[in-house]
Motif scaffolding. Sequence first.
Motif, PDB file in Angstrom:
ATOM      1  N   GLN A  30      -1.047  10.933  -7.268  1.00  0.00           N
ATOM      2  CA  GLN A  30      -2.454  10.032  -7.692  1.00  0.00           C
ATOM      3  C   GLN A  30      -3.517  10.391  -6.491  1.00  0.00           C
ATOM      4  O   GLN A  30      -4.666  10.060  -6.689  1.00  0.00           O
ATOM      5  N   GLY A  31      -2.797  11.543  -5.657  1.00  0.00           N
ATOM      6  CA  GLY A  31      -3.867  11.381  -4.329  1.00  0.00           C
ATOM      7  C   GLY A  31      -4.811  10.257  -3.851  1.00  0.00           C
ATOM      8  O   GLY A  31      -6.293  10.393  -2.951  1.00  0.00           O
ATOM      9  N   LEU A  32      -3.934   9.817  -3.129  1.00  0.00           N
ATOM     10  CA  LEU A  32      -3.910   8.435  -2.403  1.00  0.00           C
ATOM     11  C   LEU A  32      -3.878   8.861  -0.852  1.00  0.00           C
ATOM     12  O   LEU A  32      -2.564   9.622  -0.525  1.00  0.00           O
ATOM     13  N   ARG A  33      -4.611   8.465  -0.425  1.00  0.00           N
ATOM     14  CA  ARG A  33      -4.787   8.396   0.819  1.00  0.00           C
ATOM     15  C   ARG A  33      -3.678   7.327   2.101  1.00  0.00           C
ATOM     16  O   ARG A  33      -2.809   7.993   3.038  1.00  0.00           O
ATOM     17  N   GLU A  34      -3.561   6.345   1.442  1.00  0.00           N
ATOM     18  CA  GLU A  34      -2.636   5.086   2.099  1.00  0.00           C
ATOM     19  C   GLU A  34      -2.003   4.770   1.186  1.00  0.00           C
ATOM     20  O   GLU A  34      -2.778   3.984   0.130  1.00  0.00           O
ATOM     21  N   TYR A  35      -0.213   4.058   1.148  1.00  0.00           N
ATOM     22  CA  TYR A  35       0.396   3.769   0.757  1.00  0.00           C
ATOM     23  C   TYR A  35       0.833   2.104   1.253  1.00  0.00           C
ATOM     24  O   TYR A  35       1.415   2.298   2.092  1.00  0.00           O
ATOM     25  N   GLY A  36       0.450   1.066   0.231  1.00  0.00           N
ATOM     26  CA  GLY A  36       0.963  -0.170   1.742  1.00  0.00           C
ATOM     27  C   GLY A  36       1.776  -0.264  -0.155  1.00  0.00           C
ATOM     28  O   GLY A  36       2.263  -0.441  -0.949  1.00  0.00           O
ATOM     29  N   ILE A  37       2.741  -0.765   1.254  1.00  0.00           N
ATOM     30  CA  ILE A  37       4.052  -1.838   0.505  1.00  0.00           C
ATOM     31  C   ILE A  37       3.686  -3.734   1.077  1.00  0.00           C
ATOM     32  O   ILE A  37       3.562  -3.871   2.647  1.00  0.00           O
ATOM     33  N   SER A  38       3.963  -4.163  -0.253  1.00  0.00           N
ATOM     34  CA  SER A  38       3.259  -5.560  -0.059  1.00  0.00           C
ATOM     35  C   SER A  38       4.433  -6.741  -0.668  1.00  0.00           C
ATOM     36  O   SER A  38       3.742  -7.272  -1.119  1.00  0.00           O
ATOM     37  N   ASP A  39       5.730  -6.421  -1.188  1.00  0.00           N
ATOM     38  CA  ASP A  39       6.663  -7.078  -1.624  1.00  0.00           C
ATOM     39  C   ASP A  39       7.105  -8.133  -1.381  1.00  0.00           C
ATOM     40  O   ASP A  39       5.919  -9.127  -0.607  1.00  0.00           O
ATOM     41  N   HIS A  40       6.955  -9.200  -2.279  1.00  0.00           N
ATOM     42  CA  HIS A  40       6.503 -10.913  -2.143  1.00  0.00           C
ATOM     43  C   HIS A  40       7.197 -11.625  -1.564  1.00  0.00           C
ATOM     44  O   HIS A  40       8.904 -10.758  -1.330  1.00  0.00           O
ATOM     45  N   ALA A  41       7.163 -12.286  -0.626  1.00  0.00           N
ATOM     46  CA  ALA A  41       7.501 -12.685   0.786  1.00  0.00           C
ATOM     47  C   ALA A  41       8.379 -13.741   0.470  1.00  0.00           C
ATOM     48  O   ALA A  41       8.183 -14.465  -0.799  1.00  0.00           O
ATOM     49  N   PRO A  42       9.777 -13.816   1.307  1.00  0.00           N
ATOM     50  CA  PRO A  42      11.122 -15.484   1.183  1.00  0.00           C
ATOM     51  C   PRO A  42       9.737 -16.091   1.061  1.00  0.00           C
ATOM     52  O   PRO A  42       9.187 -16.681   1.661  1.00  0.00           O
ATOM     53  N   MET A  43      10.241 -17.474   0.325  1.00  0.00           N
ATOM     54  CA  MET A  43      10.048 -18.761   0.602  1.00  0.00           C
ATOM     55  C   MET A  43      11.047 -19.563   2.152  1.00  0.00           C
ATOM     56  O   MET A  43      11.913 -19.270   1.877  1.00  0.00           O
ATOM     57  N   PRO A  44      10.263 -20.992   2.318  1.00  0.00           N
ATOM     58  CA  PRO A  44      11.309 -21.407   2.693  1.00  0.00           C
ATOM     59  C   PRO A  44      12.303 -21.765   2.985  1.00  0.00           C
ATOM     60  O   PRO A  44      13.842 -22.479   3.531  1.00  0.00           O
ATOM     61  N   ASN A  45      12.341 -22.564   1.500  1.00  0.00           N
ATOM     62  CA  ASN A  45      13.404 -23.414   1.375  1.00  0.00           C
ATOM     63  C   ASN A  45      13.924 -22.783  -0.355  1.00  0.00           C
ATOM     64  O   ASN A  45      13.506 -22.619  -1.131  1.00  0.00           O
ATOM     65  N   GLU A  46      15.537 -21.977  -0.224  1.00  0.00           N
ATOM     66  CA  GLU A  46      15.745 -21.094  -1.202  1.00  0.00           C
ATOM     67  C   GLU A  46      16.883 -21.928  -1.389  1.00  0.00           C
ATOM     68  O   GLU A  46      17.875 -22.690  -1.017  1.00  0.00           O
ATOM     69  N   PRO A  47      17.294 -21.600  -3.052  1.00  0.00           N
ATOM     70  CA  PRO A  47      15.988 -20.724  -3.631  1.00  0.00           C
ATOM     71  C   PRO A  47      15.323 -21.345  -4.057  1.00  0.00           C
ATOM     72  O   PRO A  47      15.352 -22.857  -5.207  1.00  0.00           O
ATOM     73  N   ASP A  49      12.797 -19.187  -6.386  1.00  0.00           N
ATOM     74  CA  ASP A  49      12.138 -19.098  -7.882  1.00  0.00           C
ATOM     75  C   ASP A  49      13.684 -17.763  -7.726  1.00  0.00           C
ATOM     76  O   ASP A  49      14.325 -17.245  -6.536  1.00  0.00           O
ATOM     77  N   ASN A  50      13.441 -16.709  -9.182  1.00  0.00           N
ATOM     78  CA  ASN A  50      13.743 -15.557  -8.884  1.00  0.00           C
ATOM     79  C   ASN A  50      12.950 -14.039  -8.875  1.00  0.00           C
ATOM     80  O   ASN A  50      13.618 -13.435  -9.886  1.00  0.00           O
ATOM     81  N   TRP A  51      11.733 -14.312  -8.086  1.00  0.00           N
ATOM     82  CA  TRP A  51      11.082 -13.360  -8.890  1.00  0.00           C
ATOM     83  C   TRP A  51      10.977 -13.009  -6.734  1.00  0.00           C
ATOM     84  O   TRP A  51       9.491 -12.652  -6.960  1.00  0.00           O
ATOM     85  N   ARG A  52      11.857 -12.944  -6.237  1.00  0.00           N
ATOM     86  CA  ARG A  52      10.890 -12.732  -4.323  1.00  0.00           C
ATOM     87  C   ARG A  52      11.566 -12.324  -4.085  1.00  0.00           C
ATOM     88  O   ARG A  52      13.118 -12.367  -4.369  1.00  0.00           O
TER      89      ARG A  52
END
Length: 268
Positions: A30-47, A49-52
Motif C-alpha cells: 500500500q505504500g505506507l511509510r508507517e504501520y501502527g498497531i493499536s489493538d483493543h486494550a484490556p479493561m480492569p474488571n475481567e471479563p 466483554d468478548n472483543w478485546r
Amino acid sequence: MYRTDYHTHTPLCLHAEGTPEAFVARALQQGLREYGISDHAPMPNEPFDNWRMKQADIPAYIEWIERAKAAADGTGLIIRAGLECDWVPGIEPWIAHLDSLYDWDYLIGSIHYLGNGWDFDAPERANQSSPDGLHADWDHYWRGYASMASSGLFQIMGHCDLIRKWGDRPEGDLSPYYEAPLQAIAAAGAVLEINTAGWHKPCREQYPAAPILRMAREAGIPLAINSDAHAPEELGRDFDRALLLAREAGYTELASFDKKRIILHSID
C-alpha cells in the motif's frame, strides 16, 4: 505523500485476523511509510466483554509488535506501537497503568460504551437506542468524548462520531454536540482521525462526518488517516478517498507520531 495507518488490530482482540508478517507485506504493498498497531486494550474488571485483549495477553501483544518490527527490518517501513483504549467513567488510573507497560508511540481514545453502560457498537444493538433514548444517547456520548479529550491521556481521538454507526442521528443542526469535544481535542493538542471503516458500516460514511471535519480544521486540530483494519487486506483502505475529504475540509498536512511526539507532513 507520507502515508501512515495507525488504527489497526490483531487476532488477540478475538475479532481480527492475520499475522504480523501479512500486515507488514500489505503495508509495503500500500505504500505506507508507517504501520501502527493499536489493538483493543484490556479493561480492569475481567471479563469485560468478548472483543478485546485480556490483561494476560499484553506480553503476547508486545511479541506481536516485535515480530512486525522484525518483518519490516530493512524495508524502510516504520512500525509504531499503540493501544486503543476505551473511555468509561473513572478509567483514568487504568489508562495510566496501561501507558506504563510499554514505550508506546501513541494511545487512541475511543468510546464504545455510553455512560449508562450501553454498548452501542455491538452488532446486537443495531438500530437500537438505549433505554434512555436517542437524544440522551447522543448527549451521553459527546459529553464523554469531551471528557476523554480533556483527560490529556490520548494522542489520537478514535472514530469520533461512532455513535452514528447504525445510521441513527437526531434531527436538526448537530453542531452543538460537536463544539465542546472539538474544543477539548484542540486544547489537549490531540489528533483527530479520518477513520475509513465507516464507509463499510451501516452508516456508509467515514468517521467523522464532513461537518465535524471542517469544524476540526477551523479549530486547528491535526489530522491522521486510519483504516481501523481488522485484517491485512483492510490496511490502508480508502486512503485516497479520505485524502480528498481532508483537502476539501482545508487540511494541508497530516500527522505522524514518534514516542507521542506529533510530526506534520505536507499533504502534497
